[in-house]
Design an enzyme around this catalytic site. Structure first.
Site, mmCIF file in Angstrom:
data_model
loop_
_atom_site.group_PDB
_atom_site.id
_atom_site.type_symbol
_atom_site.label_atom_id
_atom_site.label_comp_id
_atom_site.label_asym_id
_atom_site.label_seq_id
_atom_site.Cartn_x
_atom_site.Cartn_y
_atom_site.Cartn_z
ATOM 1 C CB CYS A 113 0.482 14.347 -2.428
ATOM 2 S SG CYS A 113 2.185 14.517 -1.930
ATOM 3 C CG HIS A 252 -1.845 17.373 -0.422
ATOM 4 N ND1 HIS A 252 -1.555 16.448 0.543
ATOM 5 C CD2 HIS A 252 -0.648 17.755 -0.950
ATOM 6 C CE1 HIS A 252 -0.247 16.267 0.607
ATOM 7 N NE2 HIS A 252 0.332 17.055 -0.284
ATOM 8 C CG ASN A 282 3.199 17.039 1.941
ATOM 9 O OD1 ASN A 282 2.511 16.021 1.904
ATOM 10 N ND2 ASN A 282 3.605 17.658 0.845
HETATM 11 C C1 LIG Z 1 8.824 24.775 -0.368
HETATM 12 C C2 LIG Z 1 8.215 26.102 -0.004
HETATM 13 C C3 LIG Z 1 7.694 26.059 1.407
HETATM 14 C C4 LIG Z 1 9.277 27.175 -0.077
HETATM 15 O O1 LIG Z 1 8.705 28.437 0.203
HETATM 16 P P1 LIG Z 1 9.022 29.694 -0.729
HETATM 17 O O2 LIG Z 1 8.364 30.842 -0.116
HETATM 18 O O3 LIG Z 1 8.621 29.290 -2.125
HETATM 19 O O4 LIG Z 1 10.564 29.818 -0.556
HETATM 20 P P2 LIG Z 1 11.697 29.756 -1.689
HETATM 21 O O5 LIG Z 1 11.898 28.342 -2.135
HETATM 22 O O6 LIG Z 1 11.415 30.799 -2.725
HETATM 23 O O7 LIG Z 1 12.937 30.197 -0.832
HETATM 24 C C5 LIG Z 1 13.006 31.488 -0.255
HETATM 25 C C6 LIG Z 1 14.273 31.575 0.547
HETATM 26 O O8 LIG Z 1 14.154 30.781 1.727
HETATM 27 C C7 LIG Z 1 15.270 29.897 1.829
HETATM 28 N N1 LIG Z 1 14.828 28.670 2.473
HETATM 29 C C8 LIG Z 1 14.355 27.540 1.910
HETATM 30 N N2 LIG Z 1 14.062 26.659 2.866
HETATM 31 C C9 LIG Z 1 14.344 27.236 4.043
HETATM 32 C C10 LIG Z 1 14.236 26.818 5.385
HETATM 33 N N3 LIG Z 1 13.758 25.607 5.734
HETATM 34 N N4 LIG Z 1 14.606 27.684 6.363
HETATM 35 C C11 LIG Z 1 15.066 28.899 6.073
HETATM 36 N N5 LIG Z 1 15.195 29.350 4.811
HETATM 37 C C12 LIG Z 1 14.842 28.529 3.812
HETATM 38 C C13 LIG Z 1 15.714 29.688 0.394
HETATM 39 O O9 LIG Z 1 17.077 29.272 0.363
HETATM 40 C C14 LIG Z 1 15.521 31.066 -0.175
HETATM 41 O O10 LIG Z 1 16.606 31.872 0.214
HETATM 42 P P3 LIG Z 1 17.187 32.991 -0.808
HETATM 43 O O11 LIG Z 1 16.025 33.932 -1.045
HETATM 44 O O12 LIG Z 1 18.301 33.568 -0.008
HETATM 45 O O13 LIG Z 1 17.594 32.244 -2.016
HETATM 46 C C15 LIG Z 1 7.056 26.455 -0.975
HETATM 47 O O14 LIG Z 1 7.589 26.792 -2.219
HETATM 48 C C16 LIG Z 1 6.087 25.330 -1.180
HETATM 49 O O15 LIG Z 1 5.369 24.953 -0.277
HETATM 50 N N6 LIG Z 1 5.999 24.812 -2.409
HETATM 51 C C17 LIG Z 1 5.027 23.801 -2.811
HETATM 52 C C18 LIG Z 1 5.291 22.535 -2.126
HETATM 53 C C19 LIG Z 1 4.412 21.484 -2.671
HETATM 54 O O16 LIG Z 1 3.355 21.741 -3.183
HETATM 55 N N7 LIG Z 1 4.891 20.273 -2.558
HETATM 56 C C20 LIG Z 1 4.348 19.156 -3.163
HETATM 57 C C21 LIG Z 1 2.950 18.946 -3.028
HETATM 58 S S1 LIG Z 1 2.719 17.295 -2.730
#
Ligand SMILES: CC(C)(COP(=O)(O)OP(=O)(O)OC[C@H]1O[C@@H](n2cnc3c(N)ncnc32)[C@H](O)[C@@H]1OP(=O)(O)O)[C@@H](O)C(=O)NCCC(=O)NCCS
Length: 326
Positions: A113, A252, A282
């Site tokens: 990225c 990004h 993304n």
């Molecule tokens: C991926 C991301 C959006 C997830 O958001 P989050 O708030 O961290 O969510 P979590 O991973 O802690 O998951 C929270 C809950 O949502 C659920 N969940 C995950 N994806 C889901 C979706 N698409 N729809 C509904 N629920 C979802 C999980 O299973 C979890 O459930 P639980 O609490 O029952 O276990 C976030 O962590 C993120 O953006 N991370 C960085 C991504 C990044 O930088 N990528 C690379 C850069 S190039």
């Protein structure tokens, strides 16, 4: 001494839109979850049997038009992608053929990225060294080809697109500073397990979807905020530019909450931070390239403005350019 400047920007996005409501029918998710947790409403999808060179070539042609540079004047094409058309030849060579840039040298650069910022850094250095005068940097991604469409934690995040910049030799200084960083101890945070030389694609790999993106999103979130804010701060320090002088930060686009956290760490008001994640998700390296292009198309970048990029991706890698628009 010759400097380098961005003479033109371009983009290309596939027509097909995949919105959150359609994703609700594919995996156990909701428009509400995706919008509040990521800021993404829709993303673009290229479709089967088309490669990233197709989008990249269109973005390149647009950038060349905007720069008023003929394809045969391009000395070098640097393509940054994690979704090349083929393992080899380089996607840069496919793009060279499509845009008829017959006098260019070509290579692909792998910085996930962060590719656009790494690509701009390379292009600028090739120009200030005197080796080349005109360089095309193309960041093009078909993330839909490596997304596991059964994994709700990743498939809602990614989209396809391409952005490009033409850099030319200039008498005026434009790239005031660049900061690049990496930490290879986090290679397991975000990766595609199979399809490279270590694990080739087998039936088992395909059954386990090991040819698709694996991500530890929660842990990455914090690392992304710190890395991008630090990169921007380090680049600004190198450029001796105070944060208040920034016209626009182009980060990004991985998650709107990450962007908000970076802005708050840098104490930047939200009108100085460019966000278009809601439309595209993304797109890896293409995200910052397209964001830069759209900020310019929107008339947000004028002569003399200081623009700062901040990117982060798999590796981990990160970086920032401080650019005075000339
Ligand atoms: C991926 C991301 C959006 C997830 O958001 P989050 O708030 O961290 O969510 P979590 O991973 O802690 O998951 C929270 C809950 O949502 C659920 N969940 C995950 N994806 C889901 C979706 N698409 N729809 C509904 N629920 C979802 C999980 O299973 C979890 O459930 P639980 O609490 O029952 O276990 C976030 O962590 C993120 O953006 N991370 C960085 C991504 C990044 O930088 N990528 C690379 C850069 S190039």
């Amino acid at each position: 001494m010759q400097f380098a400047r961005i003479a033109g920007l371009g983009k290309s996005l596939p027509d097909k839109v995949l919105d959150n409501l359609e994703l609700e029918k594919m995996v156990d998710t909701s428009d509400e979850w995706i919008t509040t947790r990521t800021g993404i409403s829709q993303r673009r999808i290229l479709g089967k049997d088309k490669g990233s060179s197709e989008l990249g070539a269109k973005a390149a042609i647009n950038a060349l038009k905007n720069a008023d540079v003929a394809p045969d004047k391009v000395d070098l094409i640097i393509v940054t992608t994690v979704t090349p058309d083929t393992i080899f030849p380089s996607t840069a060579c496919y793009i060279q053929k499509k845009i008829k840039a017959k006098n260019a040298a070509c290579f692909d650069l792998s910085a996930a990225c962060a590719g656009f910022v790494y690509g701009l850094a390379c292009a600028e250095k090739f120009i200030i060294s005197g080796m080349y005068k005109t360089i095309l940097v193309v960041s093009t991604e078909v993330m839909s080809s490596i997304v596991d469409w059964t994994d709700r934690s990743t498939c809602v995040l990614f989209g396809d697109g391409a952005g490009a910049a033409v850099l030319t030799a200039s008498k005026k200084e434009s790239f005031l500073a660049t900061y690049l960083g990496s930490n290879g101890s986090y290679t397991d945070m975000l990766y595609v397990p199979a399809g490279g030389s270590k694990y080739s694609v087998t039936k088992e790999v395909l059954d386990n979807h090991d040819n698709c993106i694996r991500m530890r999103g929660n842990e990455l979130f914090r690392l992304a905020v710190r890395a991008m804010a630090d990169a921007a701060q380090n680049a600004l320090e190198l450029a001796k530019v105070p944060i208040d002088d920034i016209k626009l930060l182009i980060p990004h686009q991985a998650n709107n909450r990450i962007i908000t956290a970076i802005a708050s760490r840098l104490k930047l008001p939200k009108e100085k931070v460019y966000v278009n994640i809601e439309k595209y998700g993304n797109m890896s390296a293409a995200s910052s390239a397209i964001a830069f292009c759209e900020a310019w198309e929107d008339g947000l970048i004028k002569k003399g403005d200081i623009i700062v990029t901040a990117v982060f991706g798999a590796g981990l890698v990160w970086g920032s350019n401080v650019i005075r628009w000339v």
